[in-house]
Design a protein around this motif. Structure first.
Motif, PDB file in Angstrom:
ATOM      1  N   HIS A  89       0.781  -1.227   0.000  1.00 30.68           N
ATOM      2  CA  HIS A  89       0.000   0.000   0.000  1.00 30.68           C
ATOM      3  C   HIS A  89       0.819   1.285   0.000  1.00 30.68           C
ATOM      4  O   HIS A  89       0.408   2.262  -0.594  1.00 30.68           O
ATOM      5  CB  HIS A  89      -0.989  -0.011   1.168  1.00 30.68           C
TER       6      HIS A  89
ATOM      7  N   PRO B  30       3.301   1.379  -3.771  1.00 25.05           N
ATOM      8  CA  PRO B  30       2.739   1.847  -5.040  1.00 25.05           C
ATOM      9  C   PRO B  30       2.531   3.357  -5.072  1.00 25.05           C
ATOM     10  O   PRO B  30       2.585   3.966  -6.131  1.00 25.05           O
ATOM     11  CB  PRO B  30       1.386   1.134  -5.114  1.00 25.05           C
ATOM     12  N   ASN B  31       2.299   3.955  -3.892  1.00 28.27           N
ATOM     13  CA  ASN B  31       2.081   5.396  -3.851  1.00 28.27           C
ATOM     14  C   ASN B  31       3.367   6.186  -3.978  1.00 28.27           C
ATOM     15  O   ASN B  31       3.329   7.401  -4.145  1.00 28.27           O
ATOM     16  CB  ASN B  31       1.375   5.775  -2.549  1.00 28.27           C
TER      17      ASN B  31
ATOM     18  N   SER C 181       5.536   6.849  -8.479  1.00 29.18           N
ATOM     19  CA  SER C 181       5.687   7.865  -9.523  1.00 29.18           C
ATOM     20  C   SER C 181       6.824   8.844  -9.224  1.00 29.18           C
ATOM     21  O   SER C 181       7.607   9.125 -10.137  1.00 29.18           O
ATOM     22  CB  SER C 181       4.358   8.538  -9.850  1.00 29.18           C
TER      23      SER C 181
ATOM     24  N   LEU D 131       2.588  11.994 -14.492  1.00 26.34           N
ATOM     25  CA  LEU D 131       2.255  11.176 -13.330  1.00 26.34           C
ATOM     26  C   LEU D 131       1.736  11.983 -12.156  1.00 26.34           C
ATOM     27  O   LEU D 131       1.092  11.458 -11.277  1.00 26.34           O
ATOM     28  CB  LEU D 131       3.486  10.384 -12.873  1.00 26.34           C
TER      29      LEU D 131
ATOM     30  N   ASN E 192      -7.317   3.980  -0.727  1.00 19.95           N
ATOM     31  CA  ASN E 192      -6.008   4.144  -1.350  1.00 19.95           C
ATOM     32  C   ASN E 192      -6.170   4.580  -2.811  1.00 19.95           C
ATOM     33  O   ASN E 192      -6.803   3.860  -3.590  1.00 19.95           O
ATOM     34  CB  ASN E 192      -5.258   2.822  -1.267  1.00 19.95           C
ATOM     35  N   PRO E 193      -5.632   5.735  -3.186  1.00 26.74           N
ATOM     36  CA  PRO E 193      -5.882   6.262  -4.526  1.00 26.74           C
ATOM     37  C   PRO E 193      -5.312   5.418  -5.671  1.00 26.74           C
ATOM     38  O   PRO E 193      -5.747   5.572  -6.799  1.00 26.74           O
ATOM     39  CB  PRO E 193      -5.205   7.637  -4.493  1.00 26.74           C
ATOM     40  N   VAL E 194      -4.367   4.531  -5.387  1.00 28.45           N
ATOM     41  CA  VAL E 194      -3.744   3.817  -6.507  1.00 28.45           C
ATOM     42  C   VAL E 194      -4.390   2.471  -6.819  1.00 28.45           C
ATOM     43  O   VAL E 194      -3.957   1.777  -7.718  1.00 28.45           O
ATOM     44  CB  VAL E 194      -2.227   3.622  -6.322  1.00 28.45           C
ATOM     45  N   PHE E 195      -5.417   2.097  -6.051  1.00 28.61           N
ATOM     46  CA  PHE E 195      -6.079   0.830  -6.352  1.00 28.61           C
ATOM     47  C   PHE E 195      -7.547   1.057  -6.690  1.00 28.61           C
ATOM     48  O   PHE E 195      -8.163   1.995  -6.197  1.00 28.61           O
ATOM     49  CB  PHE E 195      -6.001  -0.119  -5.159  1.00 28.61           C
TER      50      PHE E 195
ATOM     51  N   TYR F 200     -11.494   3.921  -9.883  1.00 28.32           N
ATOM     52  CA  TYR F 200     -10.613   4.363  -8.801  1.00 28.32           C
ATOM     53  C   TYR F 200     -11.371   5.322  -7.883  1.00 28.32           C
ATOM     54  O   TYR F 200     -12.343   5.939  -8.314  1.00 28.32           O
ATOM     55  CB  TYR F 200      -9.387   5.069  -9.395  1.00 28.32           C
TER      56      TYR F 200
END
Lengths: 300, 333
Positions: free
Chosen positions: A207, A210-211, A214, A291, B106-109, B153
């Motif tokens: 979690h 991945p954030n 970029s 991004l 979570n913004p990326v999932f 998303y």
């Protein structure tokens, strides 16, 4: 039964459509930025030359012809010849291997190491103090000086250039990842993940990581460019790629002695360095715009 | 008393800060049964959220946070079990909905991924089964076109929708206890009531116990069975919803209730307010904690700490003068 199968097929269609739409949008946004496109074209060409090197030139970079020393560029020798009569075009093309190879390896190694160090130090406070003080120590030295010192200790060899540059740049990458991870760590969704029973490992890698991707990707393109410059610097100073092997840095060094009667020996490797670094920086800037959601909104 | 779903006994949560040790939750006790909704009300900063997060042991920084007391969940003391056992309970037996739906995802999932996460974590289902379960959950919470929504998303859906997704995540493993920490504060009134109705209907369906943290007394009156009123890290009054609203005993509860605007009534009458501010946790009053702001306070209140007394009808109260105050209020009205 058949209805269910039908439904599942529809579902996968849905997913495919959505993914296709997303890809299309991404590609369109990518190509709408001219600088990014220019940068990526330059990088692609450079990589192509690097990979196809041997096919492009009929000369090898090591073959010395004493009778044709310091010949100006001609149809026979596209970039001219150097002070030992070696074909400069072949040397610059083979030199791309050293420069791009070092740059790419350093970018990959520092990304991986920097990510691990950055994520763990953002998550565990005690570890943070230890790791960040080490990073501070490494960052206190100017990059090129530290690289020279490390090369002096390790010995001049292309593998050692990669090791030295990775050691020099990892703290910077770790800092970038750490600062991104510190922001993410305090978000409610991380606490929510914890409340759902996720382990620390899962939170860090599933979690938080991945954030931070970029900024990491963007930063690693700049590391790539910096590594090319420093590698050229090291080779120029004679502590990088050792002598018979060509590298843009050591071609420049050879050219320095004859700069007034053979401009091509400094011009072509110089242009190669400028182009590849420029291409990477343009690409990195474009990626950052692509991004980072904030700059995107500003553009619209 | 041993058959409650959740029983909190004399829970204390301490934080070590730069200005010394602070006890955010100071010896509170309450219980939640299956199928009932316990409301915890109180002003901002009175320790409601800390209580909720303490139950899941979400503050785990060693040397900074420490707990005292007991949190018994189905006979297990949650403060004594190991971290890995605690992880099995979180999200599986006890779930939590957070205040802020905008930053709880979570913004990326995609939202589908996020609903599948606890399911795959706790129920050991395959990805495909979890995916179907996620769609089922989205249907359950009333999201239209779930097959499409699972691939979206968080930024693509509205705040109310996100809070629904949060509820879907919390309920994905069919928990026995749901802790809802102001689940509707960030939403507008129409969505608010929809969400609460939804939680309520799911409670009936799954026979969950719910601990609802709120400062909206209207919500409490409508949806809850029992209420615990908190002030400065303590429970000051606890009782059934009807008795608490009709016959509030603690001056703080009275203050809270009389500060609700009335739809039908004298519009020119000013709303009553509770004077003063919640004191900082570093300067807790010596006697009754509410004394400095209490209209009924006397010397005894200032110097001696009242205990939580149990009255009839499961009512509990922490006030020296509840007998006299009760009379005073009924005389005044």
């Amino acid at each position: 039964m058949e209805v269910a199968v039908e439904k599942r097929r529809e579902l996968s269609d849905f997913r495919r459509d959505i993914n296709r739409e997303r890809r299309r949008l991404f590609v369109r946004r990518f190509f709408s930025n001219k600088l990014t496109v220019t940068g990526s074209v330059i990088i692609l060409l450079t990589l192509l030359v690097t990979l196809l090197g041997p096919l492009l030139s009929s000369y090898t970079p090591y073959e010395m012809v004493v009778t044709s020393r310091l010949k100006a560029p001609s149809a026979d020798h596209l970039f001219g010849t150097d002070n030992l009569g070696r074909d400069l075009f072949a040397r610059v093309v083979y030199g791309a291997r050293a420069s791009m190879g070092v740059g790419l390896s350093v970018a990959i190694i520092t990304s991986v190491l920097g990510m691990i160090i950055g994520l763990y130090s953002a998550y565990y406070k005690v570890l943070d103090h230890v790791l960040m003080r080490i990073c501070d120590g490494l960052m206190a030295f100017p990059a090129i000086l530290l690289a020279i010192a490390l090369m002096a200790a390790l010995g001049t060899k292309i593998d050692n250039v990669i090791i030295a540059l990775a050691a020099v740049f990892t703290p910077y990458v770790a800092r970038v990842v750490r600062s991104a991870a510190l922001v993410v760590r305090e978000q409610t969704y991380i606490e929510a993940m914890k409340a759902q029973g996720a382990s620390s490992m899962r939170i860090i890698w599933g979690h938080i990581a991945p954030n931070t991707l970029s900024p990491l990707i963007v930063y690693s393109t700049f590391i790539f460019a910096d590594a090319i410059i420093i590698e050229a610097g090291l080779s120029f100073l004679g502590v990088g790629v050792p002598a018979p092997d060509p590298s843009w840095g050591n071609i420049l060094f050879d050219g320095k002695l004859v700069i007034f009667n053979a401009w091509w020996m400094t011009f072509f490797p110089g242009v190669a360095i400028i182009l590849s670094v420029l291409g990477l920086n343009l690409f990195g800037d474009g990626l950052r715009d692509l991004l980072d959601p904030h700059t995107n909104h500003a553009k619209k | 008393m041993g058959d409650h779903l959740l029983e909190v006994n004399n829970l204390k949560t301490h934080f070590r800060t730069e200005r010394g040790k602070v006890t955010a939750v100071d010896g509170i006790s309450f219980h939640v049964d299956r199928g009932e909704v316990l409301a915890i009300v109180g002003e901002s900063g009175c320790g409601k959220s800390v209580t909720a997060q303490s139950i899941l042991r979400l503050f785990e920084e060693k040397g900074v946070t420490s707990y005292d007391g007991e949190i018994n969940f189905e006979g297990k003391n949650l403060l004594k079990i190991s971290d890995s056992e605690m992880r099995k309970i979180r999200g599986n037996d006890i779930s939590m909905i957070f205040q802020d739906p905008l930053s709880s995802l979570n913004p990326v999932f995609t939202i589908g991924d996020q609903i599948m996460e606890p399911i795959m974590l706790h129920q050991k289902l395959s990805k495909k089964e979890a995916y179907e379960r996620a769609i089922e959950m989205l249907k359950l919470i009333g999201i239209p076109a779930p097959e499409q929504r699972v691939h979206e998303y968080p930024h693509q859906i509205s705040g109310g929708m996100r809070q629904r997704v949060m509820i879907a995540i919390a309920l994905a493993c069919q928990p026995k206890l749901l802790i809802a920490d102001e689940p509707t504060t960030a939403l507008d009134v129409t969505i608010q009531s929809q969400i609460l109705e939804l939680i309520d209907s799911l409670r009936q369906k799954l026979d969950m116990g719910i601990m609802l943290i709120t400062h909206d007394l209207g919500v409490v009156a409508q949806h809850c069975t029992r209420v615990a009123v908190m002030y400065l890290g303590e429970v000051v009054e606890e009782g059934d919803v009807e008795s608490l609203f009709e016959n509030p005993l603690h001056p703080y509860t009275q203050g809270l209730i009389s500060s609700i605007p009335q739809l039908f009534g004298n519009r020119n009458k000013k709303l009553s307010i509770i004077k003063g501010m919640v004191p900082s946790l570093n300067e807790i009053p010596k006697g009754c904690r509410f004394a400095p702001r209490c209209p009924f306070a006397d010397a005894k209140c200032m110097n001696e700490k009242p205990e939580l007394e149990t009255l009839d009808h499961n009512k509990r109260i922490k006030c020296w003068h509840h007998q006299t105050i009760k009379g005073a209020v009924s005389n005044a009205t």
